[in-house]
Design a protein around this motif. Structure first.
Motif, PDB file in Angstrom:
ATOM      1  N   ALA A 148       0.853  -1.193   0.000  1.00  0.00           N
ATOM      2  CA  ALA A 148       0.000   0.000   0.000  1.00  0.00           C
ATOM      3  C   ALA A 148       0.892   1.246   0.000  1.00  0.00           C
ATOM      4  O   ALA A 148       2.011   1.199   0.494  1.00  0.00           O
ATOM      5  N   PRO A 149       0.438   2.336  -0.588  1.00  0.00           N
ATOM      6  CA  PRO A 149      -0.823   2.436  -1.319  1.00  0.00           C
ATOM      7  C   PRO A 149      -0.691   1.833  -2.718  1.00  0.00           C
ATOM      8  O   PRO A 149       0.388   1.893  -3.322  1.00  0.00           O
ATOM      9  N   LEU A 150      -1.764   1.257  -3.229  1.00  0.00           N
ATOM     10  CA  LEU A 150      -1.770   0.732  -4.584  1.00  0.00           C
ATOM     11  C   LEU A 150      -2.176   1.832  -5.548  1.00  0.00           C
ATOM     12  O   LEU A 150      -2.888   2.767  -5.182  1.00  0.00           O
ATOM     13  N   PRO A 151      -1.729   1.777  -6.788  1.00  0.00           N
ATOM     14  CA  PRO A 151      -2.026   2.853  -7.738  1.00  0.00           C
ATOM     15  C   PRO A 151      -3.490   2.836  -8.158  1.00  0.00           C
ATOM     16  O   PRO A 151      -4.185   1.824  -8.005  1.00  0.00           O
ATOM     17  N   PRO A 152      -3.974   3.933  -8.703  1.00  0.00           N
ATOM     18  CA  PRO A 152      -5.337   3.941  -9.230  1.00  0.00           C
ATOM     19  C   PRO A 152      -5.441   3.044 -10.453  1.00  0.00           C
ATOM     20  O   PRO A 152      -4.459   2.809 -11.161  1.00  0.00           O
ATOM     21  N   ALA A 153      -6.623   2.537 -10.695  1.00  0.00           N
ATOM     22  CA  ALA A 153      -6.854   1.701 -11.878  1.00  0.00           C
ATOM     23  C   ALA A 153      -6.585   2.506 -13.141  1.00  0.00           C
ATOM     24  O   ALA A 153      -6.845   3.707 -13.210  1.00  0.00           O
ATOM     25  N   GLN A 154      -6.031   1.842 -14.136  1.00  0.00           N
ATOM     26  CA  GLN A 154      -5.790   2.444 -15.440  1.00  0.00           C
ATOM     27  C   GLN A 154      -6.761   1.784 -16.426  1.00  0.00           C
ATOM     28  O   GLN A 154      -6.763   0.558 -16.559  1.00  0.00           O
ATOM     29  N   GLY A 155      -7.572   2.574 -17.097  1.00  0.00           N
ATOM     30  CA  GLY A 155      -8.676   2.039 -17.877  1.00  0.00           C
ATOM     31  C   GLY A 155      -8.359   0.820 -18.711  1.00  0.00           C
ATOM     32  O   GLY A 155      -7.531   0.870 -19.620  1.00  0.00           O
ATOM     33  N   GLY A 156      -9.010  -0.278 -18.447  1.00  0.00           N
ATOM     34  CA  GLY A 156      -8.877  -1.494 -19.225  1.00  0.00           C
ATOM     35  C   GLY A 156      -7.773  -2.436 -18.797  1.00  0.00           C
ATOM     36  O   GLY A 156      -7.790  -3.614 -19.150  1.00  0.00           O
ATOM     37  N   TRP A 157      -6.802  -1.942 -18.043  1.00  0.00           N
ATOM     38  CA  TRP A 157      -5.679  -2.789 -17.650  1.00  0.00           C
ATOM     39  C   TRP A 157      -6.110  -3.880 -16.662  1.00  0.00           C
ATOM     40  O   TRP A 157      -5.382  -4.854 -16.457  1.00  0.00           O
ATOM     41  N   GLN A 158      -7.275  -3.747 -16.046  1.00  0.00           N
ATOM     42  CA  GLN A 158      -7.749  -4.810 -15.164  1.00  0.00           C
ATOM     43  C   GLN A 158      -7.957  -6.106 -15.948  1.00  0.00           C
ATOM     44  O   GLN A 158      -7.696  -7.202 -15.443  1.00  0.00           O
ATOM     45  N   VAL A 159      -8.427  -5.991 -17.193  1.00  0.00           N
ATOM     46  CA  VAL A 159      -8.587  -7.171 -18.051  1.00  0.00           C
ATOM     47  C   VAL A 159      -7.223  -7.775 -18.354  1.00  0.00           C
ATOM     48  O   VAL A 159      -7.043  -8.998 -18.333  1.00  0.00           O
ATOM     49  N   GLU A 160      -6.243  -6.915 -18.635  1.00  0.00           N
ATOM     50  CA  GLU A 160      -4.876  -7.380 -18.874  1.00  0.00           C
ATOM     51  C   GLU A 160      -4.342  -8.141 -17.669  1.00  0.00           C
ATOM     52  O   GLU A 160      -3.734  -9.218 -17.806  1.00  0.00           O
ATOM     53  N   ILE A 161      -4.547  -7.619 -16.490  1.00  0.00           N
ATOM     54  CA  ILE A 161      -4.058  -8.254 -15.276  1.00  0.00           C
ATOM     55  C   ILE A 161      -4.674  -9.637 -15.112  1.00  0.00           C
ATOM     56  O   ILE A 161      -3.979 -10.626 -14.823  1.00  0.00           O
ATOM     57  N   ALA A 162      -5.993  -9.733 -15.296  1.00  0.00           N
ATOM     58  CA  ALA A 162      -6.661 -11.032 -15.173  1.00  0.00           C
ATOM     59  C   ALA A 162      -6.138 -12.022 -16.206  1.00  0.00           C
ATOM     60  O   ALA A 162      -5.881 -13.197 -15.893  1.00  0.00           O
ATOM     61  N   LEU A 163      -5.988 -11.574 -17.444  1.00  0.00           N
ATOM     62  CA  LEU A 163      -5.462 -12.440 -18.501  1.00  0.00           C
ATOM     63  C   LEU A 163      -4.080 -12.958 -18.144  1.00  0.00           C
ATOM     64  O   LEU A 163      -3.796 -14.159 -18.271  1.00  0.00           O
ATOM     65  N   ASP A 164      -3.210 -12.068 -17.683  1.00  0.00           N
ATOM     66  CA  ASP A 164      -1.841 -12.465 -17.352  1.00  0.00           C
ATOM     67  C   ASP A 164      -1.814 -13.495 -16.224  1.00  0.00           C
ATOM     68  O   ASP A 164      -1.104 -14.506 -16.300  1.00  0.00           O
ATOM     69  N   LEU A 165      -2.569 -13.229 -15.167  1.00  0.00           N
ATOM     70  CA  LEU A 165      -2.589 -14.150 -14.030  1.00  0.00           C
ATOM     71  C   LEU A 165      -3.188 -15.498 -14.423  1.00  0.00           C
ATOM     72  O   LEU A 165      -2.687 -16.562 -14.025  1.00  0.00           O
ATOM     73  N   ASP A 166      -4.251 -15.477 -15.217  1.00  0.00           N
ATOM     74  CA  ASP A 166      -4.905 -16.724 -15.613  1.00  0.00           C
ATOM     75  C   ASP A 166      -4.026 -17.560 -16.524  1.00  0.00           C
ATOM     76  O   ASP A 166      -3.930 -18.786 -16.371  1.00  0.00           O
ATOM     77  N   LEU A 167      -3.367 -16.945 -17.483  1.00  0.00           N
ATOM     78  CA  LEU A 167      -2.553 -17.710 -18.433  1.00  0.00           C
ATOM     79  C   LEU A 167      -1.263 -18.211 -17.812  1.00  0.00           C
ATOM     80  O   LEU A 167      -0.797 -19.305 -18.142  1.00  0.00           O
TER      81      LEU A 167
END
Length: 400
Positions: free
Chosen positions: A143-162
């Motif tokens: 902490a503190p974590l950065p603010p969300a950057q539009g759309g990168w949440q999908v990138e994060i999920a994809l990276d972790l899942d793959l």
């Protein structure tokens, strides 16, 4: 071949005046592909290469959508078992490895979404509580974590899942840059190495330019395998960080089930970026004839969102969807390197050239979108090495 060389000369001339990696306020947007998760990026900033299959019925059949937190309805995207089958990978291994996922901004639901993905497919839990999962900012703090950057949440999920799909027993370290600037992302890469990652996955980039060298050191960590997506722009100017000689550049394929001995077939995905560097000297281990500089890519895996993997993400996608782009192939290859256990043998991609015969040679398809290259191997999947798919795709772990 003269037309191809003339194209490279023109690209080099254009690059002499571009500022793709120079921090600047006014943005000159990159072209937006349908389904891009993150959209265009301003100069000095990277775009993520996650591409959502946004056709109404999906690429592999009708898709369902699950309510947030539920895994009751699955998409038609490929599962970890499908990918293990396609690439002849073991279901276990890599327990001593840590894959760092470097992205921009925070995904508040990253750990919860990952838990749904892994539980759905019978993968072991990977949580903060059991020490498998860790999320930090670019300085290594929780902490503190950065603010969300539009759309990168999908990138994060994809990276972790793959990464999970390829190496279910690997630890996962998510390092979130303050934003998508190359300074922030590079700092996050350095932090991931300091925190003990053995492989670093980078699913983002921007067209190389005369200032690319200013960021190259971030991606040079001998003893740690550095992996990056080639990009989703077809045959064009290579993207950094994939173009750096210390990085394994990962291209992309279209992967489909087939009635053959392998059970699968692959061709070059039209979106997968390839190109000939005007700024990075050709490494000694790369010997293709028609590019005097560094050629991208080195290796590849599934990236076509129309034949892509299932991903679970709730802050943007509201559940299950099918996501591809070379953002899918890079973390998957990172997981394959982890499975093989030779991360210390990747100061560059030379190992994959020495063991190219042990890869699936991808033949067929091209990545011609904006520029023609006369059917050359730099934009067409041919026998042996080619730009869109590199030396090929995993065929077990021998090459890795």
């Amino acid at each position: 071949m003269n037309s191809t060389r003339r194209l490279f000369a023109a690209l080099a001339a254009a690059l002499a005046t571009t500022a793709a990696l120079v921090p600047a306020a006014p943005a000159t947007p990159l072209p937006v592909r349908s389904g891009d998760a993150c959209g265009p990026a301003a100069p000095g900033f990277a775009r993520c290469f996650a591409t959502v299959d946004d056709r109404p019925s999906g690429g592999l059949g009708v898709r369902g959508q699950a309510a947030p937190g539920s895994a009751s309805v699955l998409p038609a995207g490929y599962s970890p078992a499908d990918l293990r089958s396609a690439y002849h990978l073991p279901a276990t291994g890599g327990a001593g490895e840590t894959i760092a996922i470097v992205d921009a901004g925070d995904s508040a639901t990253a750990e919860e979404d990952l838990a749904v993905y892994r539980k759905t497919y019978g993968l072991p839990p990977c949580t903060t509580a059991n020490g498998c999962f860790r999320k930090v900012n670019q300085r290594g703090d929780t902490a503190p974590l950065p603010p969300a950057q539009g759309g990168w949440q999908v990138e994060i999920a994809l990276d972790l899942d793959l990464a999970s799909a390829a190496c279910p027993q690997c630890k996962l370290l998510l390092v979130e840059g303050d934003d998508a600037s190359f300074e922030a992302l590079g700092t996050a890469v350095n932090t991931s190495v300091k925190l003990g990652s053995t492989i670093v996955s980078n699913s983002y980039g921007a067209a190389e330019s005369h200032v690319s060298k200013d960021f190259a050191a971030y991606y040079n960590h001998p003893g740690v395998a550095m992996v990056a997506s080639s990009g989703d722009n077809g045959f064009t100017i290579p993207n950094a960080p994939a173009v750096y000689p210390s990085v394994v550049a990962v291209g992309g394929t279209s992967l489909t089930k087939a009635n053959n001995a392998r059970g699968w077939s692959e061709s070059a995905w039209q979106g997968a970026s390839s190109g000939c560097s005007a700024w990075v000297t050709k490494p000694a281990w790369q010997t293709d004839p028609n590019c005097p500089g560094r050629t991208v890519a080195d290796v590849s895996a599934v990236a076509d969102p129309h034949t892509g993997p299932a991903v679970y993400e709730t802050s943007v996608s509201q559940g299950w969807t099918v996501v591809g782009g070379t953002s899918a192939s890079a973390p998957f290859i990172a997981g394959v390197i982890a499975l093989a256990g030779h991360h210390d043998q990747y100061p560059n991609a030379s190992r994959l050239y020495a063991h190219a015969a042990q890869l699936n040679d991808v033949i067929g398809g091209n990545n011609i979108q904006y520029e023609e290259c006369g059917g050359d191997y730099l934009c067409t999947a041919v026998t042996g090495y080619d730009g869109p798919t590199g030396n090929g795709t995993p065929n077990g772990l021998t090459a890795f």
